[in-house]
Enzyme design. Structure first.
Site, PDB file in Angstrom:
ATOM      1  N   ASP A  10      22.388  -5.795  21.535  1.00  0.00           N
ATOM      2  CA  ASP A  10      21.259  -6.414  22.303  1.00  0.00           C
ATOM      3  C   ASP A  10      21.894  -7.241  23.623  1.00  0.00           C
ATOM      4  OD1 ASP A  10      18.814  -8.086  22.027  1.00  0.00           O
ATOM      5  OD2 ASP A  10      20.162  -9.800  21.721  1.00  0.00           O
ATOM      6  N   LEU A  11      20.843  -7.559  24.511  1.00  0.00           N
ATOM      7  CA  LEU A  11      21.637  -8.070  25.836  1.00  0.00           C
ATOM      8  C   LEU A  11      21.633  -9.612  25.833  1.00  0.00           C
ATOM      9  CD1 LEU A  11      22.376  -7.400  28.795  1.00  0.00           C
ATOM     10  CD2 LEU A  11      19.992  -7.442  29.118  1.00  0.00           C
ATOM     11  N   ASP A  12      20.460 -10.205  25.849  1.00  0.00           N
ATOM     12  CA  ASP A  12      20.459 -11.695  25.813  1.00  0.00           C
ATOM     13  C   ASP A  12      21.078 -12.286  24.422  1.00  0.00           C
ATOM     14  OD1 ASP A  12      19.648 -14.491  26.476  1.00  0.00           O
ATOM     15  OD2 ASP A  12      17.744 -14.262  25.797  1.00  0.00           O
ATOM     16  N   THR A  18      21.368 -14.902  28.964  1.00  0.00           N
ATOM     17  CA  THR A  18      20.012 -15.044  29.907  1.00  0.00           C
ATOM     18  C   THR A  18      19.091 -15.924  29.417  1.00  0.00           C
ATOM     19  OG1 THR A  18      19.583 -12.867  29.127  1.00  0.00           O
ATOM     20  CG2 THR A  18      20.187 -13.122  31.474  1.00  0.00           C
ATOM     21  N   LYS A  46      14.033 -16.491  21.265  1.00  0.00           N
ATOM     22  CA  LYS A  46      14.992 -15.682  21.338  1.00  0.00           C
ATOM     23  C   LYS A  46      14.617 -14.321  20.805  1.00  0.00           C
ATOM     24  CE  LYS A  46      19.357 -18.146  20.686  1.00  0.00           C
ATOM     25  NZ  LYS A  46      20.368 -18.332  19.795  1.00  0.00           N
ATOM     26  N   GLY A  47      14.691 -13.301  21.618  1.00  0.00           N
ATOM     27  CA  GLY A  47      14.368 -11.858  21.189  1.00  0.00           C
ATOM     28  C   GLY A  47      12.764 -11.282  21.073  1.00  0.00           C
ATOM     29  N   ARG A  50       7.859 -10.856  26.191  1.00  0.00           N
ATOM     30  CA  ARG A  50       7.502 -11.617  26.786  1.00  0.00           C
ATOM     31  C   ARG A  50       6.152 -12.293  26.624  1.00  0.00           C
ATOM     32  NH1 ARG A  50       7.099  -9.137  32.655  1.00  0.00           N
ATOM     33  NH2 ARG A  50       9.284  -8.516  32.127  1.00  0.00           N
ATOM     34  N   SER A 115      17.800  -3.761  23.998  1.00  0.00           N
ATOM     35  CA  SER A 115      17.213  -5.040  24.479  1.00  0.00           C
ATOM     36  C   SER A 115      15.500  -4.901  24.457  1.00  0.00           C
ATOM     37  CB  SER A 115      17.758  -5.368  25.720  1.00  0.00           C
ATOM     38  OG  SER A 115      16.915  -6.455  26.271  1.00  0.00           O
ATOM     39  N   ALA A 116      15.038  -6.109  24.236  1.00  0.00           N
ATOM     40  CA  ALA A 116      13.557  -6.188  24.452  1.00  0.00           C
ATOM     41  C   ALA A 116      13.265  -6.457  25.852  1.00  0.00           C
ATOM     42  CB  ALA A 116      12.948  -7.627  23.549  1.00  0.00           C
ATOM     43  N   SER A 117      14.235  -6.811  26.468  1.00  0.00           N
ATOM     44  CA  SER A 117      13.950  -7.333  28.151  1.00  0.00           C
ATOM     45  C   SER A 117      13.354  -6.142  29.011  1.00  0.00           C
ATOM     46  CB  SER A 117      14.948  -7.902  28.748  1.00  0.00           C
ATOM     47  OG  SER A 117      14.639  -8.189  29.917  1.00  0.00           O
ATOM     48  N   ASN A 119      13.549  -6.410  31.917  1.00  0.00           N
ATOM     49  CA  ASN A 119      14.588  -6.785  33.315  1.00  0.00           C
ATOM     50  C   ASN A 119      15.937  -6.258  32.846  1.00  0.00           C
ATOM     51  OD1 ASN A 119      12.811  -8.227  35.253  1.00  0.00           O
ATOM     52  ND2 ASN A 119      12.546  -9.515  33.314  1.00  0.00           N
ATOM     53  N   LYS A 146      10.999  -5.842  18.324  1.00  0.00           N
ATOM     54  CA  LYS A 146      11.714  -6.443  16.998  1.00  0.00           C
ATOM     55  C   LYS A 146      10.829  -7.088  16.159  1.00  0.00           C
ATOM     56  CE  LYS A 146      15.708  -5.859  19.817  1.00  0.00           C
ATOM     57  NZ  LYS A 146      16.789  -6.944  20.730  1.00  0.00           N
ATOM     58  N   GLU A 170      23.447  -8.161  17.445  1.00  0.00           N
ATOM     59  CA  GLU A 170      22.204  -9.000  17.609  1.00  0.00           C
ATOM     60  C   GLU A 170      22.318 -10.585  17.364  1.00  0.00           C
ATOM     61  OE1 GLU A 170      19.171  -9.724  18.303  1.00  0.00           O
ATOM     62  OE2 GLU A 170      18.299  -7.732  18.833  1.00  0.00           O
ATOM     63  N   ASP A 171      21.684 -11.277  18.231  1.00  0.00           N
ATOM     64  CA  ASP A 171      21.743 -12.697  17.732  1.00  0.00           C
ATOM     65  C   ASP A 171      20.484 -13.362  17.459  1.00  0.00           C
ATOM     66  OD1 ASP A 171      20.330 -12.325  20.420  1.00  0.00           O
ATOM     67  OD2 ASP A 171      20.645 -14.412  20.994  1.00  0.00           O
TER      68      ASP A 171
HETATM   69  P1  B16 Z   1      11.643  -9.938  29.527  1.00  0.00           P
HETATM   70  P2  B16 Z   1      16.847  -9.448  24.200  1.00  0.00           P
HETATM   71  C1  B16 Z   1      14.939 -10.770  24.968  1.00  0.00           C
HETATM   72  O1  B16 Z   1      16.136  -9.986  25.260  1.00  0.00           O
HETATM   73  C2  B16 Z   1      15.117 -12.165  25.278  1.00  0.00           C
HETATM   74  O2  B16 Z   1      15.863 -12.922  24.057  1.00  0.00           O
HETATM   75  C3  B16 Z   1      13.515 -12.889  24.984  1.00  0.00           C
HETATM   76  O3  B16 Z   1      13.880 -14.287  25.178  1.00  0.00           O
HETATM   77  C4  B16 Z   1      12.635 -12.276  26.287  1.00  0.00           C
HETATM   78  O4  B16 Z   1      11.230 -12.910  25.915  1.00  0.00           O
HETATM   79  C5  B16 Z   1      12.724 -10.940  25.838  1.00  0.00           C
HETATM   80  O5  B16 Z   1      13.882 -10.229  25.925  1.00  0.00           O
HETATM   81  C6  B16 Z   1      11.773 -10.262  26.995  1.00  0.00           C
HETATM   82  O6  B16 Z   1      12.391 -10.509  28.441  1.00  0.00           O
HETATM   83  O7  B16 Z   1      10.539 -10.848  29.758  1.00  0.00           O
HETATM   84  O8  B16 Z   1      12.687 -10.077  30.808  1.00  0.00           O
HETATM   85  O9  B16 Z   1      10.910  -8.512  29.535  1.00  0.00           O
HETATM   86  O10 B16 Z   1      17.543 -10.490  23.153  1.00  0.00           O
HETATM   87  O11 B16 Z   1      16.165  -8.383  23.362  1.00  0.00           O
HETATM   88  O12 B16 Z   1      18.125  -8.678  25.018  1.00  0.00           O
HETATM   89 MG    MG Z   2      18.933 -11.461  22.035  1.00  0.00          MG
END
Ligand code: B16
Ligand code: MG
Length: 215
Positions: A10-12, A18, A46-47, A50, A115-117, A119, A146, A170-171
């Site tokens: 996982d990233l964040d 982040t 967290k996780g 958006r 990661s869910a992000s 970005n 997730k 994973e966190d």
């Molecule tokens: P974005 P992860 C997640 O990252 C964040 O923990 C979560 O707070 C955020 O809303 C989500 O990514 C989406 O991010 O707005 O940049 O698409 O923990 O899955 O690496």
């Molecule tokens: Mg995370």
């Protein structure tokens, strides 16, 4: 559990922090709408994707708006967030991450991001981490959030490794559940109380090594 041949990160909260930038951007949005958003509230995001994060925020503020307005607010928050992450440097990689990545490479363990992000790519570039990964699965490649296992199963498939030979770091609780749903070995990063469903829990990657991977 068989031998581990791949690690999916996982990233964040695992590789970088982040969450603090997400917090600043969500807080700014809440304040603009006339309510406060606390660090405790931020824990709930967290996780979480958006749009789901925005729903939680609007709930806290007791605000009801149309789908179109929701998309506008999410975009506004994301533009602020992108400004913040634009300033990130390799110094912001969490302690022990690069050492552990080096150990994995030496042991021919494949590596993926899960990661869910949306970005993730630009964060990996800013922190000079992209080159470590054999596969990068992020919010631009997945349909399901997730605890759905999609993100990790896609990672395993792209690496060409069976799920039972993958370990996930994973966190977030939803991420731990996603890894378990994918039938993968799961290592929680954070508090053992919150991440009790994981196969093992570590405080951070600084406390991880190959010996702990193959228990
Ligand atoms: P974005 P992860 C997640 O990252 C964040 O923990 C979560 O707070 C955020 O809303 C989500 O990514 C989406 O991010 O707005 O940049 O698409 O923990 O899955 O690496
Ligand atoms: Mg995370």
């Amino acid at each position: 559990m068989g031998t581990i041949r791949a690690c999916i990160f996982d990233l964040d909260g695992v590789v970088v922090d982040t969450a603090k930038y997400h917090y600043l951007a969500w807080k700014r949005l809440a304040q603009e709408m006339g309510f406060d958003f606390t660090p405790e509230d931020n824990e709930k995001l967290k996780g979480v994707s958006r749009m789901d994060s925005l729903s939680i925020l609007l709930n806290i503020g007791g605000i009801k708006i149309s789908e179109e307005e929701k998309h506008q607010l999410a975009e506004k928050k994301n533009n602020w967030y992108k400004e913040y992450i634009d300033t990130m440097t390799p110094e912001e990689v969490l302690p022990g991450v690069v050492n552990f990545f080096e150990e994995l490479k030496l042991n021919h363990i494949k590596m993926a991001l899960g990661s869910a992000s949306k970005n993730a790519q630009s964060i990996l570039e800013k922190t000079n981490l992209s080159h470590w990964f054999d596969a990068i699965i992020d919010g631009t490649k997945t349909q399901e959030a997730k605890p759905n296992p999609e993100v990790f199963l896609l990672g395993a498939r792209e690496l060409g490794i069976e799920p039972k030979h993958c370990a996930v770091f994973e966190d977030a609780e939803a991420g731990i559940q996603a890894a378990l749903n994918a039938n993968m070995y799961c290592i929680g990063v954070g508090s053992p109380q919150v991440l009790s469903k994981a196969h093992q829990v570590i405080p951070g990657l600084f406390d991880m090594n190959m010996a702990k991977l193959n228990v």
